[in-house]
Write a protein that holds these residues in place. Sequence first.
Motif, mmCIF file in Angstrom:
data_model
loop_
_atom_site.group_PDB
_atom_site.id
_atom_site.type_symbol
_atom_site.label_atom_id
_atom_site.label_comp_id
_atom_site.label_asym_id
_atom_site.label_seq_id
_atom_site.Cartn_x
_atom_site.Cartn_y
_atom_site.Cartn_z
ATOM 1 N N GLY A 180 6.699 -5.263 -0.978
ATOM 2 C CA GLY A 180 6.073 -4.035 -1.456
ATOM 3 C C GLY A 180 5.954 -3.997 -2.965
ATOM 4 N N GLY A 181 7.025 -4.387 -3.664
ATOM 5 C CA GLY A 181 7.012 -4.345 -5.131
ATOM 6 C C GLY A 181 6.046 -5.339 -5.736
ATOM 7 N N LEU A 182 6.065 -6.580 -5.240
ATOM 8 C CA LEU A 182 5.161 -7.597 -5.785
ATOM 9 C C LEU A 182 3.704 -7.260 -5.483
ATOM 10 C CD1 LEU A 182 7.088 -10.920 -5.000
ATOM 11 C CD2 LEU A 182 6.669 -9.903 -7.243
ATOM 12 N N GLY A 183 3.436 -6.765 -4.275
ATOM 13 C CA GLY A 183 2.064 -6.390 -3.929
ATOM 14 C C GLY A 183 1.550 -5.264 -4.804
ATOM 15 N N THR A 203 -4.256 -1.237 -4.595
ATOM 16 C CA THR A 203 -3.580 -2.040 -3.581
ATOM 17 C C THR A 203 -4.229 -1.838 -2.221
ATOM 18 O OG1 THR A 203 -1.476 -1.829 -4.751
ATOM 19 C CG2 THR A 203 -1.373 -2.507 -2.447
ATOM 20 N N PRO A 204 -4.655 -2.916 -1.553
ATOM 21 C CA PRO A 204 -5.295 -2.778 -0.234
ATOM 22 C C PRO A 204 -4.267 -2.433 0.840
ATOM 23 C CG PRO A 204 -5.042 -5.103 -0.782
ATOM 24 C CD PRO A 204 -4.606 -4.330 -1.995
ATOM 25 N N GLY A 205 -4.760 -1.962 1.991
ATOM 26 C CA GLY A 205 -3.876 -1.589 3.087
ATOM 27 C C GLY A 205 -3.071 -2.746 3.620
ATOM 28 N N ASN A 206 -3.638 -3.940 3.544
ATOM 29 C CA ASN A 206 -2.946 -5.164 3.969
ATOM 30 C C ASN A 206 -3.236 -6.207 2.900
ATOM 31 O OD1 ASN A 206 -2.542 -7.819 5.129
ATOM 32 N ND2 ASN A 206 -2.473 -6.854 7.147
ATOM 33 N N ILE A 207 -2.209 -6.725 2.251
ATOM 34 C CA ILE A 207 -2.451 -7.564 1.075
ATOM 35 C C ILE A 207 -3.082 -8.915 1.411
ATOM 36 C CG2 ILE A 207 -0.687 -6.487 -0.352
ATOM 37 C CD1 ILE A 207 1.193 -8.761 0.324
ATOM 38 N N LEU A 208 -3.095 -9.289 2.688
ATOM 39 C CA LEU A 208 -3.745 -10.550 3.052
ATOM 40 C C LEU A 208 -5.150 -10.351 3.617
ATOM 41 C CD1 LEU A 208 -0.995 -12.842 4.629
ATOM 42 C CD2 LEU A 208 -2.195 -13.139 2.467
ATOM 43 N N THR A 209 -5.451 -9.152 4.107
ATOM 44 C CA THR A 209 -6.777 -8.926 4.685
ATOM 45 C C THR A 209 -7.650 -8.017 3.824
ATOM 46 O OG1 THR A 209 -6.034 -7.015 5.991
ATOM 47 C CG2 THR A 209 -5.852 -9.179 7.020
ATOM 48 N N PHE A 217 2.212 10.934 3.061
ATOM 49 C CA PHE A 217 2.753 11.140 4.407
ATOM 50 C C PHE A 217 2.541 9.896 5.276
ATOM 51 C CE2 PHE A 217 2.129 16.042 4.176
ATOM 52 C CZ PHE A 217 3.273 16.130 3.393
ATOM 53 N N SER A 218 1.332 9.334 5.209
ATOM 54 C CA SER A 218 1.036 8.135 5.988
ATOM 55 C C SER A 218 1.896 6.953 5.543
ATOM 56 C CB SER A 218 -0.447 7.779 5.859
ATOM 57 O OG SER A 218 -0.793 6.718 6.712
ATOM 58 N N ALA A 219 2.155 6.869 4.236
ATOM 59 C CA ALA A 219 2.994 5.795 3.701
ATOM 60 C C ALA A 219 4.414 5.868 4.253
ATOM 61 C CB ALA A 219 3.025 5.858 2.175
ATOM 62 N N LEU A 220 4.926 7.078 4.419
ATOM 63 C CA LEU A 220 6.255 7.248 5.008
ATOM 64 C C LEU A 220 6.297 6.664 6.417
ATOM 65 C CD1 LEU A 220 7.093 10.922 3.909
ATOM 66 C CD2 LEU A 220 8.047 8.808 2.973
ATOM 67 N N GLY A 221 5.221 6.870 7.174
ATOM 68 C CA GLY A 221 5.142 6.310 8.520
ATOM 69 C C GLY A 221 5.111 4.797 8.509
ATOM 70 N N ASN A 222 4.395 4.213 7.546
ATOM 71 C CA ASN A 222 4.346 2.753 7.418
ATOM 72 C C ASN A 222 5.733 2.171 7.170
ATOM 73 O OD1 ASN A 222 1.353 1.277 6.844
ATOM 74 N ND2 ASN A 222 1.375 3.492 6.893
ATOM 75 N N TRP A 226 0.841 -1.205 0.000
ATOM 76 C CA TRP A 226 0.000 0.000 0.000
ATOM 77 C C TRP A 226 0.873 1.252 0.000
ATOM 78 C CZ3 TRP A 226 -0.474 4.094 3.428
ATOM 79 C CH2 TRP A 226 -1.561 4.950 3.217
ATOM 80 N N ALA A 227 1.934 1.238 0.825
ATOM 81 C CA ALA A 227 2.847 2.383 0.870
ATOM 82 C C ALA A 227 3.504 2.604 -0.495
ATOM 83 C CB ALA A 227 3.908 2.161 1.949
ATOM 84 N N MET A 228 3.900 1.507 -1.137
ATOM 85 C CA MET A 228 4.507 1.606 -2.468
ATOM 86 C C MET A 228 3.517 2.184 -3.473
ATOM 87 S SD MET A 228 7.356 0.806 -4.210
ATOM 88 C CE MET A 228 8.212 -0.665 -3.651
ATOM 89 N N ALA A 229 2.243 1.814 -3.341
ATOM 90 C CA ALA A 229 1.223 2.319 -4.262
ATOM 91 C C ALA A 229 1.026 3.821 -4.114
ATOM 92 C CB ALA A 229 -0.100 1.591 -4.018
ATOM 93 N N GLN A 230 1.209 4.350 -2.906
ATOM 94 C CA GLN A 230 1.059 5.797 -2.704
ATOM 95 C C GLN A 230 2.258 6.561 -3.246
ATOM 96 O OE1 GLN A 230 -2.035 6.149 -1.662
ATOM 97 N NE2 GLN A 230 -1.935 3.928 -1.371
#
Length: 471
Positions: free
Chosen positions: A287-290, A298-304, A235-240, A50-54
């Motif tokens: 991150g890259g594969l997701g 891209t969802p916030g969590n790729i499994l949930t 900004f949120s992605a940087l925190g992740n 998700w961070a990579m997508a942002q």
Amino acid sequence: MDIEACKNIPLTHPAELDDDGRIKRTGNAFTATTHIITVVVGAGVLALAWAMAQLGWIAGIAVMIVFACISIYTYNLIADCYRYPDPVTGKRNYTYMQAVDVYLGGKMHVFCGSVLYGKLAGVTVGYTITSSISLVAIKKAICFHRKGHAAYCKFSNNPYMIGFAIFQIFLSQIPNFHKLTWLSTIAAATSFGYAFIGSGLSLAVVISGKGGSTSMFGSRVGPKLSETDKIWNVFSALGNIALASSFATVIYDIMDTLKSYPPENKQMKKANVLGITAMTTLFLLCGGLGYAAFGDDTPGNILTGFGFYEPFWLVALGNVFIVIHMVGAYQVMAQPLFRVIEMGANMAWPRSDFINKGYTIKMGSLRCNINLFRLIWRTIYVIVATIIGMAMPFFNEFLGLLGAIGFWPLIVFFPVQMHIAQKQIKRLSFKWCVLQVLSFACFLVTLSAAVGSIRGICKNIRKYKLFKYKQ
């Protein structure tokens, strides 16, 4: 005491002791590297797509690499401060707070403790949220498999948070950190399980040619995403990403396992390079594969987030691994917090039976030692953490906030200031200025990530009714 009985007590030979009188440590750079990887690989890895997508391919990869380089440098500074005043022959600092105290003094010690234990408390809330989301995801995987992908499969997180909290109340009565080896070992093993399941499923989507549309600059501004939201998401992605690369809370615990020769700081520096390089490679992979699999969606969590529906049993298994990891990781993070509160209470009221006296309860052949203060205060803590999680169960925003809280103070500010004090670097010298610029730049990253995450939490709280969130 019987003198003859004392003669039968085996004494530890001086050759078996380290310079501080403790049993000789046997760890090395390799074992330290494994500890680093074990600590760092957590549920935050699943948010990196998700961070990579942002951020997009360019900024996403660049940020992960830059964070890794900064981390290697500053963790090496921390390693040099394990002993005081000399990094090779000085007296050991067993905790991060102790090192800050001897190098920077009491006020910084208090500030460090506030950040350190505040982050530990926040992480336990985050683990409660993560475990409930994964438990719901298991139920959703089964629901989608039985009723089809278009079926209404939304469930409240609250019952699962309550169930997780009840289990943690029992586990929280484990007296101390040293009794958690079996639990943390299981948790570490499962963390690699769900990381590889998420990456493997993403790779399968990419290979099949069904991957999402990606961009060099991340999610595109359009009807679904305003320019303002894009900035806040960045900004949120940087925190992740900052949270995923953090192990400052346990670095001195790791160093305290290293043998005395070669010097601990040299072994730890080697472990820092190996461990951070390995974890960055895993981060780029996940991150890259997701991102390649889901693109802008891209969802916030790729499994949930249910980009994956089948094989449903593998998706469910990945979430089972997350829950098992969260069960153990919760205690690993909560026990230091429990210990410091209980030590403080013991020092304040040393004669109180309520705080200090233990009671043995027999249940058949099983004996349990119960302390009333530990029972009541730890139970209250778990309940409060659960209530906070139920009020704002937002995975990415909460992870981003935790990452922001810990990144600048623990990974940059304190290491830089301790290094300046240790090497007696002159104020306004070239090196002093460079270090301060690095610290200020990372402070701006932390500030922006914190503001972005807080905005995301506030936005979601307005969007959903408190305690009625459904996933």
